[in-house]
Design a protein around this motif. Structure first.
Motif, short mmCIF file in Angstrom:
data_model
loop_
_atom_site.label_atom_id
_atom_site.label_comp_id
_atom_site.label_asym_id
_atom_site.label_seq_id
_atom_site.Cartn_x
_atom_site.Cartn_y
_atom_site.Cartn_z
N HIS A 180 90.15 4.25 9.51
CA HIS A 180 89.49 4.91 10.62
C HIS A 180 88.04 4.43 10.69
N LEU A 181 87.53 4.33 11.91
CA LEU A 181 86.10 4.09 12.12
C LEU A 181 85.48 5.40 12.57
N LYS A 182 84.42 5.78 11.88
CA LYS A 182 83.72 7.03 12.22
C LYS A 182 82.32 6.70 12.70
N ILE A 183 81.94 7.31 13.81
CA ILE A 183 80.60 7.14 14.34
C ILE A 183 80.19 8.44 15.01
N ASP A 184 79.18 9.06 14.46
CA ASP A 184 78.77 10.41 14.88
C ASP A 184 79.98 11.34 14.80
N THR A 185 80.38 11.91 15.91
CA THR A 185 81.52 12.85 15.90
C THR A 185 82.82 12.17 16.33
N GLN A 186 82.75 10.87 16.61
CA GLN A 186 83.92 10.15 17.12
C GLN A 186 84.67 9.47 15.97
N THR A 187 86.00 9.37 16.13
CA THR A 187 86.84 8.68 15.15
C THR A 187 87.81 7.76 15.88
N LEU A 188 87.93 6.53 15.40
CA LEU A 188 88.87 5.56 15.96
C LEU A 188 89.92 5.20 14.93
N ASP A 189 91.17 5.08 15.35
CA ASP A 189 92.25 4.64 14.46
C ASP A 189 92.55 3.16 14.70
N PHE A 190 93.03 2.50 13.64
CA PHE A 190 93.41 1.08 13.74
C PHE A 190 94.90 0.94 13.53
N GLU A 191 95.48 -0.02 14.25
CA GLU A 191 96.90 -0.34 14.11
C GLU A 191 97.06 -1.85 13.96
N THR A 192 98.22 -2.24 13.42
CA THR A 192 98.49 -3.66 13.22
C THR A 192 98.65 -4.37 14.56
N ASN A 193 98.03 -5.53 14.65
CA ASN A 193 98.15 -6.36 15.85
C ASN A 193 98.43 -7.78 15.39
N PHE A 194 99.70 -8.08 15.12
CA PHE A 194 100.05 -9.39 14.54
C PHE A 194 99.78 -10.50 15.54
N ASN A 195 99.20 -11.59 15.03
CA ASN A 195 98.81 -12.70 15.89
C ASN A 195 99.20 -14.01 15.23
N LYS A 219 78.35 3.52 23.58
CA LYS A 219 76.92 3.81 23.50
C LYS A 219 76.49 4.06 22.06
N GLN A 220 77.33 4.78 21.31
CA GLN A 220 76.97 5.11 19.93
C GLN A 220 76.99 3.88 19.02
N LEU A 221 77.83 2.89 19.37
CA LEU A 221 77.87 1.67 18.55
C LEU A 221 76.52 0.97 18.51
N THR A 222 75.75 1.08 19.58
CA THR A 222 74.45 0.41 19.64
C THR A 222 73.29 1.33 19.26
N SER A 223 73.59 2.60 19.05
CA SER A 223 72.51 3.54 18.73
C SER A 223 72.70 4.22 17.38
N SER A 224 73.94 4.24 16.88
CA SER A 224 74.23 4.91 15.61
C SER A 224 75.00 3.96 14.69
N SER A 225 75.07 4.34 13.43
CA SER A 225 75.79 3.52 12.44
C SER A 225 77.25 3.93 12.37
N PHE A 226 78.11 2.92 12.35
CA PHE A 226 79.54 3.19 12.15
C PHE A 226 79.86 3.15 10.66
N LYS A 227 80.98 3.75 10.29
CA LYS A 227 81.46 3.74 8.90
C LYS A 227 82.97 3.51 8.89
N ILE A 228 83.39 2.63 8.00
CA ILE A 228 84.81 2.34 7.83
C ILE A 228 85.11 2.29 6.34
N ASN A 229 86.17 2.94 5.92
CA ASN A 229 86.61 2.88 4.53
C ASN A 229 87.96 2.18 4.46
N MET A 230 88.06 1.21 3.53
CA MET A 230 89.32 0.49 3.32
C MET A 230 89.63 0.47 1.83
#
Length: 458
Positions: A180-195, A219-230
């Motif tokens: 997941h990518l977390k930025i402020d109060t937002q969360t994004l999920d990632f899925e496999t995209n085979f190429n 907007k938050q990507l350019t104003s706040s820090s994102f965080k990803i854990n793997m």
């Protein structure tokens, strides 16, 4: 006629027994003959090493391969237009047609900070083992203001509601948890995209793509820090590609023998390696690498700019056995030289068969070493094999030389020789220096001992 043939035979036999030249030729011939079993021993070591590598590959296939992480990358679709004109014969006019195409811009973050914690261990299968690890990687960073006007791409042509984030990795199978990518109060999920077109690192760089980014996240990507854990299960090495305009990485592990690999080395001031593990820090600026922060339509292969750590066994048991066997010719030659000097100086007769038995005993050292080291550590295997062979040759020498004076000297000489070889194969940077000094001292000792031999007699 028969008497003359017997006399010639007796002369030849006496020459073989008394001539120094004949003994030297005989000893040299036996040394060459013993190279045959030595070559088979080297083949045996190589075969067992290949078997070990097969087992390591099998373990790694199930646990996880090397880890290369490449991201996150902002993927922005945008429209491009082409205009074509066709002439109409009936109306005598040109008809203009505009076609719209969708292309993609790939934008790297302004800064990227990576914190890597690695817990290493060994997995065993039969007599073989493989070093594997579990790693937790925390990514954080920020993107610069999104502006593609330098490439003549207008904001109204950017399809903002179809923007996504990409993460590429060489070890999709080893990922332990959802990403997941977390930025402020937002969360994004990632899925496999085979190429299929992403063939770059160890076969394929597999791709993870996020869900679509909304306006708030952009907007938050350019104003706040994102965080990803793997979190990964992996083996062999961990590397990243420094796609941040400023990229830093801190790595900490319980592995005591790291090898820092790739295009950039860690800072010497902060690097720390102990028996309990290591810590290292990297910092890569955009002026340190020869690629841009933006790409259009396709990202080039940037594997050459990766950096990280290889978790390796410095010299494993088969490598040590192989290095030890390379000195087999030296051991046999020097041992035969000792017996030759004793025979020449003491006038004690030593039969070629006895030389052959001593040489075969010396070659048995390496088969004992390989077989025992598969069930124990190398030092114990080396001690057991060395003591066994030294005792065997010392006792056999007693039956040849009839007293304890020379056999004890032979036992001490073999002990010193095997100790010398063990020290050499343990060294990395000074092996050539120590080996050269040792061989010089051995040569000086032989020259000193043999100085009173009358080489003209026979």
């Amino acid at each position: 006629m028969e008497n003359s043939e017997k006399q010639n035979t007796n002369k030849f036999g006496n020459w073989l027994k008394t001539s120094i030249t004949a003994r030297m030729l005989m000893v040299g011939f036996l040394v060459i003959v013993l190279l045959i079993p030595l070559s088979y021993i080297n083949s045996l070591i190589a075969e067992r090493a290949n078997r070990q590598q097969d087992v390591v590959n099998e373990i790694n296939d199930k646990w996880g391969h090397q880890v290369l992480v490449y991201g996150p990358i902002l993927k922005l679709p945008y429209k491009t237009y082409t205009e074509t004109s066709t002439y109409n014969e009936q109306t005598k006019t040109y008809l203009k047609e505009t076609k719209t195409y969708i292309n993609h811009a790939y934008i790297f973050p302004e800064n990227l900070d990576v914190d890597v914690n690695v817990n290493s261990k060994t997995l065993n299968r039969g007599n073989f083992e493989s070093a594997v690890f579990t790693t937790n990687m925390d990514f954080s960073g920020k993107f610069d203001t999104l502006d593609l006007s330098a490439k003549d791409i207008k904001n109204e042509d950017i399809i903002w509601d179809k923007a996504t984030l990409l993460i590429k990795t060489s070890n999709l199978k080893g990922i332990k948890d959802a990403i997941h990518l977390k930025i402020d109060t937002q969360t994004l999920d990632f899925e496999t995209n085979f190429n299929n077109d992403s063939k770059t690192y160890s076969g394929y760089l597999e791709e993870l793509e996020s869900s679509y980014l909304n306006q708030d996240i952009l907007k938050q990507l350019t104003s706040s820090s994102f965080k990803i854990n793997m979190a990964f299960n992996g083996s062999q090495d961990i590397q990243i590609i420094p796609i941040g305009k400023t990229t830093t990485m801190h790595m900490e592990s319980n592995w005591a023998d790291p090898s820092f690999i790739g295009n950039y080395l860690p800072n010497d001031e902060t690097k720390e390696i102990t028996k309990e593990g290591f810590k290292a820090d990297w910092k890569v600026l955009h002026i340190n690498r020869a690629f841009s922060q933006q790409y259009f339509n396709k990202i080039p292969n940037l594997d050459a700019f990766s950096f990280g750590t290889k978790f390796m066994v410095m010299v494993d048991e088969y490598q040590k056995s192989e290095r030890s066997a390379k000195y087999g010719f030296l051991v046999i030659g020097l041992t035969f030289l000792i017996f030759f000097l004793i025979q020449t100086m003491s006038k004690i007769s030593i039969h070629p068969f006895q030389y052959l038995m001593i040489g075969l005993a010396l070659t048995m050292f390496y088969t004992l070493l390989v077989s025992i080291s598969e069930h124990s550590d190398f030092l114990k295997a080396y001690l057991v094999a060395g003591i066994s062979v030294i005792v065997l040759i010392t006792l056999y020498s007693k039956s040849i030389l009839k007293n304890w004076k020379f056999p004890l000297f032979i036992g001490i000489s073999l002990t010193a020789l095997y100790t010398f070889i063990y020290v050499i194969i343990q060294l990395e940077n000074y092996a050539l220096l120590v080996g050269s000094i040792g061989l010089f001292l051995i040569l000086a000792s032989v020259m000193y001992v043999s100085r009173k031999i009358d080489w003209n007699n026979g």
